[in-house]
Write a protein that holds these residues in place. Sequence first.
Motif, PDB file in Angstrom:
ATOM      1  N   TRP A  41       0.843  -1.188   0.000  1.00 34.21           N
ATOM      2  CA  TRP A  41       0.000   0.000   0.000  1.00 34.21           C
ATOM      3  C   TRP A  41       0.881   1.241   0.000  1.00 34.21           C
ATOM      4  O   TRP A  41       1.803   1.342   0.804  1.00 34.21           O
ATOM      5  CB  TRP A  41      -0.899  -0.023   1.232  1.00 34.21           C
ATOM      6  CG  TRP A  41      -2.072   0.899   1.186  1.00 34.21           C
ATOM      7  CD1 TRP A  41      -2.277   1.970   1.988  1.00 34.21           C
ATOM      8  CD2 TRP A  41      -3.207   0.818   0.326  1.00 34.21           C
ATOM      9  NE1 TRP A  41      -3.471   2.572   1.673  1.00 34.21           N
ATOM     10  CE2 TRP A  41      -4.067   1.881   0.659  1.00 34.21           C
ATOM     11  CE3 TRP A  41      -3.588  -0.043  -0.702  1.00 34.21           C
ATOM     12  CZ2 TRP A  41      -5.276   2.114   0.006  1.00 34.21           C
ATOM     13  CZ3 TRP A  41      -4.784   0.185  -1.352  1.00 34.21           C
ATOM     14  CH2 TRP A  41      -5.617   1.251  -1.001  1.00 34.21           C
ATOM     15  N   PRO A  42       0.624   2.200  -0.889  1.00 31.24           N
ATOM     16  CA  PRO A  42       1.447   3.410  -0.966  1.00 31.24           C
ATOM     17  C   PRO A  42       1.427   4.205   0.346  1.00 31.24           C
ATOM     18  O   PRO A  42       0.381   4.350   0.980  1.00 31.24           O
ATOM     19  CB  PRO A  42       0.812   4.215  -2.098  1.00 31.24           C
ATOM     20  CG  PRO A  42       0.059   3.206  -2.907  1.00 31.24           C
ATOM     21  CD  PRO A  42      -0.412   2.174  -1.925  1.00 31.24           C
ATOM     22  N   ASP A  43       2.578   4.715   0.742  1.00 34.16           N
ATOM     23  CA  ASP A  43       2.698   5.475   1.991  1.00 34.16           C
ATOM     24  C   ASP A  43       1.766   6.676   2.027  1.00 34.16           C
ATOM     25  O   ASP A  43       1.174   6.972   3.065  1.00 34.16           O
ATOM     26  CB  ASP A  43       4.142   5.952   2.200  1.00 34.16           C
ATOM     27  CG  ASP A  43       5.096   4.805   2.515  1.00 34.16           C
ATOM     28  OD1 ASP A  43       4.628   3.736   2.963  1.00 34.16           O
ATOM     29  OD2 ASP A  43       6.308   4.988   2.311  1.00 34.16           O
ATOM     30  N   ASP A  44       1.615   7.365   0.894  1.00 31.96           N
ATOM     31  CA  ASP A  44       0.785   8.568   0.895  1.00 31.96           C
ATOM     32  C   ASP A  44      -0.708   8.259   0.971  1.00 31.96           C
ATOM     33  O   ASP A  44      -1.525   9.171   1.106  1.00 31.96           O
ATOM     34  CB  ASP A  44       1.095   9.454  -0.314  1.00 31.96           C
ATOM     35  CG  ASP A  44       0.750   8.795  -1.634  1.00 31.96           C
ATOM     36  OD1 ASP A  44       0.935   7.571  -1.765  1.00 31.96           O
ATOM     37  OD2 ASP A  44       0.303   9.513  -2.541  1.00 31.96           O
ATOM     38  N   LEU A  45      -1.069   6.976   0.931  1.00 32.00           N
ATOM     39  CA  LEU A  45      -2.472   6.582   1.088  1.00 32.00           C
ATOM     40  C   LEU A  45      -2.703   5.911   2.441  1.00 32.00           C
ATOM     41  O   LEU A  45      -3.695   5.219   2.641  1.00 32.00           O
ATOM     42  CB  LEU A  45      -2.897   5.641  -0.046  1.00 32.00           C
ATOM     43  CG  LEU A  45      -2.848   6.211  -1.459  1.00 32.00           C
ATOM     44  CD1 LEU A  45      -3.297   5.170  -2.474  1.00 32.00           C
ATOM     45  CD2 LEU A  45      -3.661   7.484  -1.580  1.00 32.00           C
ATOM     46  N   ASP A  47      -3.805   6.843   5.236  1.00 28.07           N
ATOM     47  CA  ASP A  47      -5.057   7.134   5.933  1.00 28.07           C
ATOM     48  C   ASP A  47      -6.287   6.706   5.137  1.00 28.07           C
ATOM     49  O   ASP A  47      -7.412   6.927   5.577  1.00 28.07           O
ATOM     50  CB  ASP A  47      -5.148   8.631   6.242  1.00 28.07           C
ATOM     51  CG  ASP A  47      -4.132   9.063   7.285  1.00 28.07           C
ATOM     52  OD1 ASP A  47      -3.698   8.216   8.091  1.00 28.07           O
ATOM     53  OD2 ASP A  47      -3.757  10.255   7.291  1.00 28.07           O
ATOM     54  N   ILE A  48      -6.078   6.105   3.982  1.00 29.32           N
ATOM     55  CA  ILE A  48      -7.179   5.655   3.129  1.00 29.32           C
ATOM     56  C   ILE A  48      -7.394   4.158   3.360  1.00 29.32           C
ATOM     57  O   ILE A  48      -6.442   3.367   3.291  1.00 29.32           O
ATOM     58  CB  ILE A  48      -6.856   5.914   1.635  1.00 29.32           C
ATOM     59  CG1 ILE A  48      -6.501   7.385   1.398  1.00 29.32           C
ATOM     60  CG2 ILE A  48      -8.001   5.446   0.747  1.00 29.32           C
ATOM     61  CD1 ILE A  48      -7.574   8.375   1.762  1.00 29.32           C
ATOM     62  N   LEU A  59     -11.819   8.872  -4.530  1.00 25.23           N
ATOM     63  CA  LEU A  59     -11.502  10.272  -4.772  1.00 25.23           C
ATOM     64  C   LEU A  59     -10.847  10.825  -3.514  1.00 25.23           C
ATOM     65  O   LEU A  59     -11.437  10.791  -2.429  1.00 25.23           O
ATOM     66  CB  LEU A  59     -12.782  11.045  -5.102  1.00 25.23           C
ATOM     67  CG  LEU A  59     -12.626  12.515  -5.464  1.00 25.23           C
ATOM     68  CD1 LEU A  59     -11.748  12.691  -6.706  1.00 25.23           C
ATOM     69  CD2 LEU A  59     -13.993  13.143  -5.676  1.00 25.23           C
ATOM     70  N   VAL A  60      -9.608  11.282  -3.669  1.00 22.34           N
ATOM     71  CA  VAL A  60      -8.817  11.764  -2.531  1.00 22.34           C
ATOM     72  C   VAL A  60      -8.415  13.207  -2.785  1.00 22.34           C
ATOM     73  O   VAL A  60      -7.980  13.552  -3.890  1.00 22.34           O
ATOM     74  CB  VAL A  60      -7.549  10.890  -2.348  1.00 22.34           C
ATOM     75  CG1 VAL A  60      -6.683  11.416  -1.220  1.00 22.34           C
ATOM     76  CG2 VAL A  60      -7.921   9.433  -2.104  1.00 22.34           C
ATOM     77  N   GLU A  61      -8.543  14.032  -1.761  1.00 16.00           N
ATOM     78  CA  GLU A  61      -8.136  15.437  -1.828  1.00 16.00           C
ATOM     79  C   GLU A  61      -7.293  15.721  -0.589  1.00 16.00           C
ATOM     80  O   GLU A  61      -7.765  15.533   0.541  1.00 16.00           O
ATOM     81  CB  GLU A  61      -9.372  16.339  -1.865  1.00 16.00           C
ATOM     82  CG  GLU A  61      -9.079  17.805  -1.791  1.00 16.00           C
ATOM     83  CD  GLU A  61      -8.744  18.427  -3.141  1.00 16.00           C
ATOM     84  OE1 GLU A  61      -8.400  19.604  -3.156  1.00 16.00           O
ATOM     85  OE2 GLU A  61      -8.818  17.734  -4.166  1.00 16.00           O
ATOM     86  N   ASP A  62      -6.059  16.132  -0.800  1.00 16.70           N
ATOM     87  CA  ASP A  62      -5.146  16.448   0.309  1.00 16.70           C
ATOM     88  C   ASP A  62      -5.050  15.308   1.321  1.00 16.70           C
ATOM     89  O   ASP A  62      -5.058  15.534   2.527  1.00 16.70           O
ATOM     90  CB  ASP A  62      -5.563  17.748   1.004  1.00 16.70           C
ATOM     91  CG  ASP A  62      -5.429  18.952   0.100  1.00 16.70           C
ATOM     92  OD1 ASP A  62      -4.519  18.970  -0.752  1.00 16.70           O
ATOM     93  OD2 ASP A  62      -6.246  19.881   0.232  1.00 16.70           O
ATOM     94  N   GLY A  63      -4.992  14.069   0.821  1.00 18.99           N
ATOM     95  CA  GLY A  63      -4.831  12.903   1.686  1.00 18.99           C
ATOM     96  C   GLY A  63      -6.090  12.449   2.401  1.00 18.99           C
ATOM     97  O   GLY A  63      -6.046  11.540   3.223  1.00 18.99           O
ATOM     98  N   VAL A  64      -7.231  13.067   2.099  1.00 21.53           N
ATOM     99  CA  VAL A  64      -8.499  12.727   2.739  1.00 21.53           C
ATOM    100  C   VAL A  64      -9.436  12.121   1.700  1.00 21.53           C
ATOM    101  O   VAL A  64      -9.601  12.666   0.609  1.00 21.53           O
ATOM    102  CB  VAL A  64      -9.150  13.991   3.358  1.00 21.53           C
ATOM    103  CG1 VAL A  64     -10.518  13.678   3.942  1.00 21.53           C
ATOM    104  CG2 VAL A  64      -8.240  14.600   4.403  1.00 21.53           C
ATOM    105  N   GLU A  65     -10.055  11.000   2.058  1.00 15.14           N
ATOM    106  CA  GLU A  65     -11.023  10.377   1.154  1.00 15.14           C
ATOM    107  C   GLU A  65     -12.294  11.214   1.096  1.00 15.14           C
ATOM    108  O   GLU A  65     -12.893  11.530   2.114  1.00 15.14           O
ATOM    109  CB  GLU A  65     -11.350   8.958   1.613  1.00 15.14           C
ATOM    110  CG  GLU A  65     -12.326   8.267   0.696  1.00 15.14           C
ATOM    111  CD  GLU A  65     -12.556   6.811   1.023  1.00 15.14           C
ATOM    112  OE1 GLU A  65     -13.667   6.333   0.737  1.00 15.14           O
ATOM    113  OE2 GLU A  65     -11.639   6.151   1.564  1.00 15.14           O
ATOM    114  N   ILE A  66     -12.703  11.538  -0.124  1.00 15.28           N
ATOM    115  CA  ILE A  66     -13.907  12.334  -0.356  1.00 15.28           C
ATOM    116  C   ILE A  66     -15.077  11.427  -0.734  1.00 15.28           C
ATOM    117  O   ILE A  66     -16.193  11.615  -0.272  1.00 15.28           O
ATOM    118  CB  ILE A  66     -13.671  13.378  -1.478  1.00 15.28           C
ATOM    119  CG1 ILE A  66     -12.463  14.259  -1.160  1.00 15.28           C
ATOM    120  CG2 ILE A  66     -14.921  14.193  -1.740  1.00 15.28           C
ATOM    121  CD1 ILE A  66     -12.591  15.101   0.085  1.00 15.28           C
TER     122      ILE A  66
END
Length: 95
Positions: A41-45, A47-48, A59-66
Amino acid sequence: MLQQAGCEWCVRWHEEIGVAYPKTEEGRRAPIRFVDIAEPWPDDLGDIARERLTPTFILVEDGVEIARLRGYPGADFFWPLLGEMLEKLPTSPRM
């Protein structure tokens, strides 16, 4: 887009939507990134939430799932559902 080898619905999405997607307004607004769920799993994801069903569109915006769409419902339904997802994006204040 979460995908994996052997996913026939992923292949169908690539054939029906994938070629045109980057050329559309939606594609410019939400560029697609492909993540293989069999890979780390990618590090930048971090929190997803992970998913086992493919394809899944997150759909992710600034590391937050929308928003999240599980599965590919076919081209006739994909575009309207994607539009609903994009409507959830925060709008930036105009100056």
